[in-house]
Design an enzyme around this catalytic site. Structure first.
Site, PDB file in Angstrom:
ATOM      1  N   PHE A  69      58.197 -20.122 -45.494  1.00 33.36           N
ATOM      2  CA  PHE A  69      58.712 -20.376 -44.150  1.00 33.36           C
ATOM      3  C   PHE A  69      59.917 -21.330 -44.241  1.00 33.36           C
ATOM      4  CE2 PHE A  69      58.538 -22.371 -39.925  1.00 33.36           C
ATOM      5  CZ  PHE A  69      58.368 -21.265 -39.114  1.00 33.36           C
ATOM      6  N   ASP A 100      50.465 -24.686 -47.600  1.00 28.70           N
ATOM      7  CA  ASP A 100      50.709 -24.613 -46.166  1.00 28.70           C
ATOM      8  C   ASP A 100      49.743 -23.581 -45.583  1.00 28.70           C
ATOM      9  OD1 ASP A 100      51.654 -23.863 -43.613  1.00 28.70           O
ATOM     10  OD2 ASP A 100      53.654 -24.612 -44.100  1.00 28.70           O
ATOM     11  N   TYR A 121      48.773 -24.765 -33.446  1.00 29.58           N
ATOM     12  CA  TYR A 121      49.125 -24.026 -32.225  1.00 29.58           C
ATOM     13  C   TYR A 121      49.152 -22.516 -32.439  1.00 29.58           C
ATOM     14  CZ  TYR A 121      53.776 -24.534 -34.377  1.00 29.58           C
ATOM     15  OH  TYR A 121      54.823 -24.543 -35.254  1.00 29.58           O
ATOM     16  N   LYS A 122      48.798 -22.064 -33.632  1.00 27.71           N
ATOM     17  CA  LYS A 122      48.737 -20.626 -33.900  1.00 27.71           C
ATOM     18  C   LYS A 122      47.292 -20.158 -33.681  1.00 27.71           C
ATOM     19  CE  LYS A 122      52.916 -20.932 -36.596  1.00 27.71           C
ATOM     20  NZ  LYS A 122      53.541 -21.210 -37.902  1.00 27.71           N
ATOM     21  N   ARG A 161      56.470  -8.202 -36.276  1.00 29.49           N
ATOM     22  CA  ARG A 161      55.191  -8.785 -36.687  1.00 29.49           C
ATOM     23  C   ARG A 161      54.224  -8.703 -35.517  1.00 29.49           C
ATOM     24  NH1 ARG A 161      54.981 -15.064 -38.475  1.00 29.49           N
ATOM     25  NH2 ARG A 161      54.922 -15.261 -36.228  1.00 29.49           N
TER      26      ARG A 161
HETATM   27  C1  LIG Z   1      54.637 -22.034 -37.970  1.00 32.35           C
HETATM   28  C2  LIG Z   1      54.896 -22.582 -39.331  1.00 32.35           C
HETATM   29  C3  LIG Z   1      55.451 -23.871 -39.484  1.00 32.35           C
HETATM   30  C4  LIG Z   1      55.853 -24.647 -38.267  1.00 32.35           C
HETATM   31  O1  LIG Z   1      56.241 -25.970 -38.518  1.00 32.35           O
HETATM   32  P1  LIG Z   1      56.530 -26.925 -37.263  1.00 32.35           P
HETATM   33  O2  LIG Z   1      56.815 -28.235 -37.820  1.00 32.35           O
HETATM   34  O3  LIG Z   1      55.298 -26.869 -36.391  1.00 32.35           O
HETATM   35  O4  LIG Z   1      57.671 -26.338 -36.510  1.00 32.35           O
HETATM   36  C5  LIG Z   1      55.595 -24.358 -40.779  1.00 32.35           C
HETATM   37  N1  LIG Z   1      55.247 -23.624 -41.869  1.00 32.35           N
HETATM   38  C6  LIG Z   1      54.721 -22.374 -41.732  1.00 32.35           C
HETATM   39  C7  LIG Z   1      54.315 -21.603 -42.947  1.00 32.35           C
HETATM   40  C8  LIG Z   1      54.558 -21.819 -40.476  1.00 32.35           C
HETATM   41  O5  LIG Z   1      54.058 -20.585 -40.341  1.00 32.35           O
END
Ligand SMILES: *Cc1c(COP(=O)(O)O)cnc(C)c1O
Length: 407
Positions: free
Chosen positions: A133, A206, A231-232, A380
């Site tokens: 990401f 992660d 939040y997911k 997705r």
């Molecule tokens: C959604 C997501 C993030 C989001 O990071 P934020 O700091 O909440 O914006 C980070 N890493 C991965 C792999 C994600 O899917």
């Protein structure tokens, strides 16, 4: 070679799957979306539990409105650890005292990567993957630049053998996503940990797309560090605070870089000089965001109640249906499946590639079906086991086939 059905499941068969779904009742525990909307993006922003609305109202009226500052001593200060332990037991396979909720995933990554690099002095490389990401890659690149370290990029999705070839005596840290945000492929956490540890390095996972969708075994797999967002699949609300995991045996040696008063021992003594708090509390920096934290707690409570194994099982069935419909309807319209076919190797979303994915996903949103577009060419479909029905999957893919056939 798997044998695939030539004729797709009918809508009535999808409805029958909903009828026998043991988790079907959880849909009612969430606030309704706009009438007719088909939401296939719970892996970007989970839906709000009804309990969250009630809890936030109570918080504002009673704890904040009436009790005011006394509420800090009436439970607010315990929230980061309490909710961390709840996430850990509900879906991370981690014993208490190793998980804490604070900050955003991005900031948590910065804190833990920085701490890991300090714990491996003399080693000057970080390993990560090209498909990770963006925020994960940027944090790695920023820390590498400020410390004069090198980044070794894995060009393909993380496999133990490929990781084994990249790590060595110069590697300080390997940081990877457990479930790929793009393809939903699951990395073999335990086997990769073993390769990384054999090289004397630390590993940080992660868990943004794993937490609340598939079981994770942080303790049993020997994971050193982990972060993830709430939040997911945990339905904690937009921008809800993230979590950090630090294996107990590392906690005394780890020093995170943002020294704030809330991460200090006895913060209210207001002493000169910083002394980290005991245990996982040392990962905190500033005042906890109470409104965000209580919303996370309500989301995680639903995951705990449903059970992560039941959630995982429904996730596999939902993704299997999406793949079946892809094969029957979409493959001949220029789509290609990006997600692994093996149910053991995928999380709870299905990604399909198409040369005109951007345009198709816009048209899908106009038609009342919400997916995610991931540049350059991926649509997705996020299938949240607590809120997505089999009929949603059928209707969403039916809409996509209609749109794709018309362009
Ligand atoms: C959604 C997501 C993030 C989001 O990071 P934020 O700091 O909440 O914006 C980070 N890493 C991965 C792999 C994600 O899917």
């Amino acid at each position: 070679m798997t044998v695939r059905r030539q004729v797709a499941l009918s809508r009535d068969e999808a409805l029958a799957l909903d009828g026998s779904d043991p988790l079907a009742g959880f849909r009612e525990r969430f606030l309704p979306a706009e009438a007719g909307l088909i939401y296939l993006d719970g892996n970007s922003l989970g839906r709000p539990p009804r309990a969250t609305r009630d809890r936030l109202l109570r918080l504002v009226e009673r704890e904040w409105g009436e009790r005011l500052i006394r509420s800090w001593d009436e439970g607010w200060f315990e929230l980061p650890r309490r909710i961390g332990d709840l996430i850990a037991s509900a879906c991370l396979g981690a014993a208490p005292g190793q998980t804490i909720v604070a900050d955003s995933t991005t900031v948590c990554l910065y804190k833990l990567i920085s701490a890991a690099l300090d714990a491996r002095p003399g080693r000057d490389e970080i390993v990560t993957d090209r498909h990770n990401f963006p925020t994960d890659r940027y944090v790695v690149e920023g820390l590498a630049r400020s410390r004069g370290l090198g980044v070794r990029w894995l060009e393909e999705e993380p496999e133990p053998a490929a990781i084994g070839e990249l790590v060595g005596e110069r590697t300080a840290l390997v940081t990877l996503s457990h479930v790929s945000f793009r393809s939903a492929a699951i990395a073999d956490m335990a086997a990769i940990n073993e390769r990384v540890h054999a090289a004397g390095a630390l590993v940080l996972w992660d868990l943004c797309h794993s937490a609340g969708s598939i079981p994770v075994a942080l303790d049993a797999s020997g994971t050193d560090l982990a972060v993830g967002c709430t939040y997911k699949f945990l339905n904690g609300g937009p921008g809800a605070p993230a979590f950090m995991y630090a294996r107990e045996e590392h906690q005394t040696a780890l020093a995170q870089p943002i020294w704030g008063w809330i991460g200090r021992r006895d913060p209210f003594e207001m002493e000169q000089g910083y002394v980290p708090a005991d245990g996982v509390s040392a990962l905190l920096s500033g005042t906890p965001g109470v409104l965000g934290l209580v919303a996370v707690e309500e989301g995680v409570k639903l995951v705990a109640e449903a059970g992560i194994d039941a959630i995982h099982e429904k996730g596999r069935a939902l993704t299997a249906l999406a793949i079946e419909l892809h094969d029957a309807w979409l493959a001949e319209l220029g789509f290609a499946l990006v997600t692994p076919r093996d149910p053991e190797r995928r999380g709870a979303h299905v990604s399909v590639g198409h040369a005109r994915a951007r345009e198709l996903s816009r048209a899908l949103i106009d038609a009342g079906v919400i997916p995610d577009f991931r540049p350059p060419d991926v649509i997705r479909l996020g299938l949240s086991p607590l809120t997505t029905s089999f009929a949603d999957v059928w209707d969403g893919l039916d809409a996509l086939r209609g749109i794709a056939a018309a362009v």
